[in-house]
Scaffold this active site. Structure first.
Site, PDB file in Angstrom:
ATOM      1  CB  CYS A 114      57.803  42.565 -23.180  1.00 41.88           C
ATOM      2  SG  CYS A 114      59.662  42.591 -23.260  1.00 41.88           S
ATOM      3  CG  HIS A 244      54.903  42.112 -25.854  1.00 41.79           C
ATOM      4  ND1 HIS A 244      55.965  43.003 -25.856  1.00 41.79           N
ATOM      5  CD2 HIS A 244      55.860  40.909 -25.781  1.00 41.79           C
ATOM      6  CE1 HIS A 244      56.664  43.003 -26.538  1.00 41.79           C
ATOM      7  NE2 HIS A 244      56.683  41.946 -25.751  1.00 41.79           N
ATOM      8  CG  ASN A 274      60.224  43.231 -28.527  1.00 39.27           C
ATOM      9  OD1 ASN A 274      59.250  44.263 -27.197  1.00 39.27           O
ATOM     10  ND2 ASN A 274      59.897  42.348 -27.665  1.00 39.27           N
TER      11      ASN A 274
END
Length: 317
Positions: A114, A244, A274
């Site tokens: 990520c 994020h 996500n």
């Protein structure tokens, strides 16, 4: 004269198929309320036929190039951040290079889960500052639906697919572009969030959610402080936080730390879930195109992912 790395193009791609929480609840033991309360997610995009890491990345890249009015042939490098490539090798980036019709320059992938986009952006800046490249495409592209255990309600509800891209160009203008980047990792926490190796018949993602959440809050707070201190700024100087998009509670915690109202935080996790390395460029593209983020705005980005890896960057658009 010192060169700066300025973001001049923005693009994104989201798969056509949208899966809502209610639809997931028909397949696994969960509910819309359970997912929303814990994550803030209401839906996610899932790649379908003809959509993969390369095609999505190329689509996002074309959009970023069109935004900047730059021809693909003039790009010196393509850096792709992905944890879900279509092949072990060659790199997703070289496939994208071919899709864009580029026969010159160089291309490679970065794997930092990520945090991948922040790592890739920092790498692009280094190439530009050194004079080795003048135009770099930085892309995050992920197909997490391929590595989900769709029977595990603690993980499969969290992720989605998509791609986002930025064009980074050399500039001699002072006080614009990437002001600083800050990268970290700690492999002692690698088992908190990982995907099985290629020898496993069906690799899937494994996550110790509570521990990852705890580390995210602490490490993101630290790396945000690091970015502000490096530039002699405070949270009140930040025009926009583009974090994020992992969990709404983490995002809200970062906003509170910076004393930023939520209307100065770009949030897409509710609609995208996500998307790992794609989440920040997807959010950036949305906020640039709808006019929220304007030229001259000071933007802070931050992310934490498997590794553990984490990082931040301060940008002036």
């Amino acid at each position: 004269m010192s060169l700066r790395a300025r973001l001049t193009g923005f693009g994104s791609y989201l798969p056509k198929q949208v899966v809502t929480n209610a639809e997931l609840a028909e397949r696994i033991e969960t509910s819309d309320e359970w997912i929303r309360t814990r994550t803030g997610i209401s839906q996610r995009h899932i790649a379908g036929e003809g959509e993969n890491a390369v095609t999505m990345a190329a689509a996002a890249a074309r959009s970023a190039l069109a935004y900047a009015d730059v021809a693909a042939e003039s790009v010196d490098a393509v850096i792709v951040a992905t944890a879900t490539p279509d092949q072990g090798f060659p790199a997703t980036a070289v496939r994208v290079q071919a899709e864009l019709g580029m026969s010159a320059g160089f291309a490679f992938d970065i794997t930092a889960a990520c945090s991948g986009f922040v790592y890739a952006l920092s790498t692009a800046e280094a190439f530009i500052r050194s004079g080795q490249a003048k135009k770099v495409l930085v892309i995050g592209t992920e197909v997490y639906s391929r590595i989900m255990d769709w029977e595990d309600r603690t993980t499969c509800v969290l992720f989605g697919d998509g791609a986002g891209a930025v064009l980074v160009e050399a500039s001699d203008e002072a006080e614009v572009g990437i002001l600083s980047t800050h990268l970290h990792s700690d492999g002692t926490y690698a088992d908190l969030l990982y995907v099985d190796g290629p020898t496993v018949e069906k690799p899937v993602l494994h996550m110790q959610g509570r521990d990852v959440f705890r580390h995210a809050v602490a490490k993101l707070s630290s790396v945000v402080d690091e970015a502000l201190a490096a530039n002699g700024l405070s949270g009140e100087d930040i025009a926009w936080l583009v974090p994020h998009q992992a969990n709404l509670r983490i995002i809200e915690g970062m906003a509170k730390k910076l004393s930023l109202p939520l209307d100065r935080v770009v949030v897409t996790v509710d609609r995208h879930a996500n998307t790992s390395a794609a989440s920040i460029p997807l959010a950036l593209d949305e906020a640039i195109r709808d006019g929220r983020i304007k030229p001259g705005d000071l933007v802070l980005i931050e992310a934490l992912g498997g590794g553990l890896t984490w990082g931040s960057a301060l940008l002036r658009i």
